[in-house]
Scaffold this motif. Structure first.
Motif, PDB file in Angstrom:
ATOM      1  N   SER A 148       0.867  -1.202  -0.114  1.00 30.68           N
ATOM      2  CA  SER A 148       0.039   0.078  -0.041  1.00 30.68           C
ATOM      3  C   SER A 148       0.723   1.250  -0.111  1.00 30.68           C
ATOM      4  O   SER A 148       2.000   1.122   0.554  1.00 30.68           O
ATOM      5  N   ASN A 149       0.314   2.319  -0.433  1.00 33.57           N
ATOM      6  CA  ASN A 149       1.037   3.577  -0.161  1.00 33.57           C
ATOM      7  C   ASN A 149       0.579   4.302   0.822  1.00 33.57           C
ATOM      8  O   ASN A 149       0.827   5.531   0.876  1.00 33.57           O
ATOM      9  N   CYS A 150      -0.168   3.714   1.718  1.00 31.22           N
ATOM     10  CA  CYS A 150      -0.520   4.328   2.902  1.00 31.22           C
ATOM     11  C   CYS A 150       0.510   3.665   3.964  1.00 31.22           C
ATOM     12  O   CYS A 150       0.703   2.381   4.263  1.00 31.22           O
ATOM     13  N   VAL A 151       1.392   4.621   4.769  1.00 33.32           N
ATOM     14  CA  VAL A 151       2.360   4.013   5.643  1.00 33.32           C
ATOM     15  C   VAL A 151       1.906   3.339   6.755  1.00 33.32           C
ATOM     16  O   VAL A 151       2.425   2.323   7.225  1.00 33.32           O
ATOM     17  N   THR A 152       1.047   3.774   7.438  1.00 32.90           N
ATOM     18  CA  THR A 152       0.290   3.317   8.569  1.00 32.90           C
ATOM     19  C   THR A 152      -0.214   1.850   8.223  1.00 32.90           C
ATOM     20  O   THR A 152       0.062   0.761   8.729  1.00 32.90           O
ATOM     21  N   LEU A 153      -0.955   1.515   6.982  1.00 30.76           N
ATOM     22  CA  LEU A 153      -1.181  -0.006   6.573  1.00 30.76           C
ATOM     23  C   LEU A 153      -0.114  -0.722   6.126  1.00 30.76           C
ATOM     24  O   LEU A 153      -0.104  -1.795   6.452  1.00 30.76           O
ATOM     25  N   GLN A 154       1.074  -0.041   5.555  1.00 28.80           N
ATOM     26  CA  GLN A 154       2.207  -0.967   5.404  1.00 28.80           C
ATOM     27  C   GLN A 154       2.700  -1.511   6.738  1.00 28.80           C
ATOM     28  O   GLN A 154       3.250  -2.667   6.733  1.00 28.80           O
ATOM     29  N   LYS A 155       2.779  -0.481   7.520  1.00 33.62           N
ATOM     30  CA  LYS A 155       3.196  -0.934   9.146  1.00 33.62           C
ATOM     31  C   LYS A 155       2.355  -2.072   9.557  1.00 33.62           C
ATOM     32  O   LYS A 155       2.903  -3.164  10.095  1.00 33.62           O
ATOM     33  N   LYS A 156       1.011  -2.009   9.558  1.00 37.57           N
ATOM     34  CA  LYS A 156       0.267  -3.247   9.770  1.00 37.57           C
ATOM     35  C   LYS A 156       0.459  -4.374   8.963  1.00 37.57           C
ATOM     36  O   LYS A 156       0.640  -5.508   9.808  1.00 37.57           O
ATOM     37  N   MET A 157       0.670  -4.327   7.694  1.00 35.80           N
ATOM     38  CA  MET A 157       1.083  -5.461   6.872  1.00 35.80           C
ATOM     39  C   MET A 157       2.265  -6.173   7.328  1.00 35.80           C
ATOM     40  O   MET A 157       2.362  -7.258   7.648  1.00 35.80           O
ATOM     41  N   GLU A 158       3.297  -5.312   7.577  1.00 35.59           N
ATOM     42  CA  GLU A 158       4.680  -5.814   8.129  1.00 35.59           C
ATOM     43  C   GLU A 158       4.495  -6.703   9.444  1.00 35.59           C
ATOM     44  O   GLU A 158       5.011  -7.748   9.649  1.00 35.59           O
ATOM     45  N   ALA A 159       3.523  -5.828  10.354  1.00 38.45           N
ATOM     46  CA  ALA A 159       3.498  -6.801  11.821  1.00 38.45           C
ATOM     47  C   ALA A 159       2.622  -8.013  11.429  1.00 38.45           C
ATOM     48  O   ALA A 159       2.971  -8.922  12.183  1.00 38.45           O
ATOM     49  N   ASP A 160       1.774  -8.149  10.520  1.00 40.62           N
ATOM     50  CA  ASP A 160       0.989  -9.205  10.017  1.00 40.62           C
ATOM     51  C   ASP A 160       1.797 -10.202   9.443  1.00 40.62           C
ATOM     52  O   ASP A 160       1.538 -11.446   9.303  1.00 40.62           O
ATOM     53  N   GLY A 161       3.087  -9.889   8.852  1.00 38.69           N
ATOM     54  CA  GLY A 161       3.710 -10.721   8.204  1.00 38.69           C
ATOM     55  C   GLY A 161       3.289 -11.018   6.591  1.00 38.69           C
ATOM     56  O   GLY A 161       3.579 -12.002   5.937  1.00 38.69           O
ATOM     57  N   THR A 162       2.483 -10.003   6.157  1.00 39.14           N
ATOM     58  CA  THR A 162       2.005 -10.206   4.848  1.00 39.14           C
ATOM     59  C   THR A 162       2.774  -9.168   3.662  1.00 39.14           C
ATOM     60  O   THR A 162       2.301  -9.275   2.554  1.00 39.14           O
ATOM     61  N   LEU A 163       3.393  -8.205   4.408  1.00 36.57           N
ATOM     62  CA  LEU A 163       3.949  -7.250   3.575  1.00 36.57           C
ATOM     63  C   LEU A 163       4.772  -7.714   2.483  1.00 36.57           C
ATOM     64  O   LEU A 163       5.786  -8.540   2.693  1.00 36.57           O
ATOM     65  N   SER A 164       4.739  -7.175   1.011  1.00 33.32           N
ATOM     66  CA  SER A 164       5.712  -7.808   0.029  1.00 33.32           C
ATOM     67  C   SER A 164       7.062  -7.632   0.577  1.00 33.32           C
ATOM     68  O   SER A 164       7.503  -6.654   1.023  1.00 33.32           O
ATOM     69  N   GLY A 165       8.013  -8.696   0.385  1.00 37.85           N
ATOM     70  CA  GLY A 165       9.377  -8.548   0.624  1.00 37.85           C
ATOM     71  C   GLY A 165      10.130  -8.000  -0.470  1.00 37.85           C
ATOM     72  O   GLY A 165      11.352  -7.848  -0.227  1.00 37.85           O
ATOM     73  N   PHE A 166       9.689  -7.624  -1.643  1.00 29.68           N
ATOM     74  CA  PHE A 166      10.389  -7.074  -2.564  1.00 29.68           C
ATOM     75  C   PHE A 166      10.042  -5.618  -2.744  1.00 29.68           C
ATOM     76  O   PHE A 166       8.877  -5.283  -3.110  1.00 29.68           O
ATOM     77  N   TYR A 167      10.904  -4.686  -2.882  1.00 29.74           N
ATOM     78  CA  TYR A 167      10.729  -3.407  -2.855  1.00 29.74           C
ATOM     79  C   TYR A 167      11.481  -2.786  -3.667  1.00 29.74           C
ATOM     80  O   TYR A 167      12.942  -2.638  -3.400  1.00 29.74           O
ATOM     81  N   SER A 168      11.153  -2.052  -4.990  1.00 27.05           N
ATOM     82  CA  SER A 168      12.120  -1.380  -5.686  1.00 27.05           C
ATOM     83  C   SER A 168      11.791   0.018  -6.084  1.00 27.05           C
ATOM     84  O   SER A 168      12.545   0.642  -6.903  1.00 27.05           O
ATOM     85  N   GLY A 169      10.786   0.474  -5.260  1.00 29.56           N
ATOM     86  CA  GLY A 169      10.202   1.952  -5.692  1.00 29.56           C
ATOM     87  C   GLY A 169       8.973   1.930  -6.591  1.00 29.56           C
ATOM     88  O   GLY A 169       8.141   2.846  -6.677  1.00 29.56           O
ATOM     89  N   TRP A 170       8.906   0.867  -7.492  1.00 31.51           N
ATOM     90  CA  TRP A 170       7.904   0.548  -8.197  1.00 31.51           C
ATOM     91  C   TRP A 170       7.140  -0.822  -7.919  1.00 31.51           C
ATOM     92  O   TRP A 170       7.850  -1.714  -7.521  1.00 31.51           O
TER      93      TRP A 170
END
Length: 305
Positions: free
Chosen positions: A277-299
């Motif tokens: 997500s482009n929402c930082v708060t939601l990204q942190k929630k995803m990271e805590a849940d272990g669902t955040l995409s592990g690959f990030y390149s800016g795109w």
């Protein structure tokens, strides 16, 4: 009462009597057991009788695949994929009864991961044809097109400020086959050392032409178990195959929606992965849940684009 409108299709859409009968039969076959949905596949019985076992072809393809994997030093990695599936109950070893079952040739698809390692996954050829025989995919009722309109999803993506992207982990493999005879139509060979091993699949497989219809129908069917709200609507209309695309101008609502969708899907072992997500708060929630995409390149690609 069954109707195509109940699963999100427009009332003015025209469907044949055959489609109505087959879809209703499929819907009536859906059962919930041990935390998973089980389904009965729909077939054209006259064609199904003419589908050969293909065991010779499956063995020949296996020999070629194994030689290629050994050259690339990926043979053991390929076997490990199937070993994990066996450990998870996705596949099971069976007795050699070559002529009684339908055997599906398979091959690896290689994907470079993290620019350094190679990910291997098997793909099954349910459209294998030999000497004018009937394909397994030709004998299967493929269903009707239930996928959300990709253009509408992409326009929505560009319209609102915040976006939620997510995928379902091993989505097809989380839908089990209810009938023994359906299991026996998705058999395959593996070679471990010099010994030939026989397996069959317990769930749907990617490569079977009805799998996309079945997954989309089951998602809509599951949505009907809950009150009509933004979450159930997202389950019905915001998935493209196994990918969720949802946008809004309200970051808090999007975060709540992510939580609700995740909880609803977990009830039937549909687990979200590769979320972003482009929402930082939601990204942190995803990271805590272990669902955040592990690959990030800016795109981040959306539906492959």
């Amino acid at each position: 009462m069954f109707s195509f409108e109940s699963i999100g299709l427009p009332p003015d859409e025209k469907f044949s009597t055959l489609n109505e009968e087959k879809v209703k039969q499929f819907r009536d076959s859906i059962t919930y057991k041990d935390g998973l949905y089980h389904v009965q596949l729909q077939w054209y019985e006259d064609k199904l009788k003419s589908v050969p076992s293909n065991y010779n072809a499956a063995i020949q393809v296996l020999e070629k695949v194994n030689k290629d994997l050994e050259k690339k030093n990926l043979y053991n990695q390929y076997l490990q994929v199937f070993q994990q599936q066996e450990d998870e109950g996705i596949i099971e070893e069976i007795i050699e009864q070559f002529k009684d079952y339908i055997w599906i040739p398979h091959r690896p698809v290689l994907k470079l991961r993290d620019q350094t390692t190679t990910k291997v996954r098997p793909v099954f050829n349910c459209s294998y044809k030999h000497k004018g025989s009937v394909l397994l995919n030709e004998a299967a009722y493929p269903g009707v097109n239930l996928m959300s309109n990709m253009l509408k999803l992409m326009i929505r993506f560009r319209t609102n400020r915040y976006v939620l992207l997510a995928g379902i982990r091993k989505a097809f493999l989380m839908i089990r086959l209810a009938l023994e005879k359906d299991h026996n139509r998705f058999c395959f060979f593996l070679k471990k050392g010099e010994k030939l091993h026989c397996y069959r699949y317990n769930p749907l497989i990617f490569g079977f032409n009805a799998s996309t219809f079945i997954l989309n129908y089951v998602l809509k069917f599951h949505a009907e178990k809950f009150p009509l709200d933004e979450c159930s609507e997202a389950l019905k209309s915001s998935f493209y195959v196994d990918n969720l695309v949802k946008t809004t101008n309200n970051a808090e609502n999007l975060s709540d929606l992510y939580t609700s969708v995740r909880e609803h899907l977990q009830k039937v072992n549909f687990n979200l992965q590769s979320c972003n997500s482009n929402c930082v708060t939601l990204q942190k929630k995803m990271e805590a849940d272990g669902t955040l995409s592990g690959f990030y390149s800016g795109w981040k690609k959306v539906l492959g684009y």
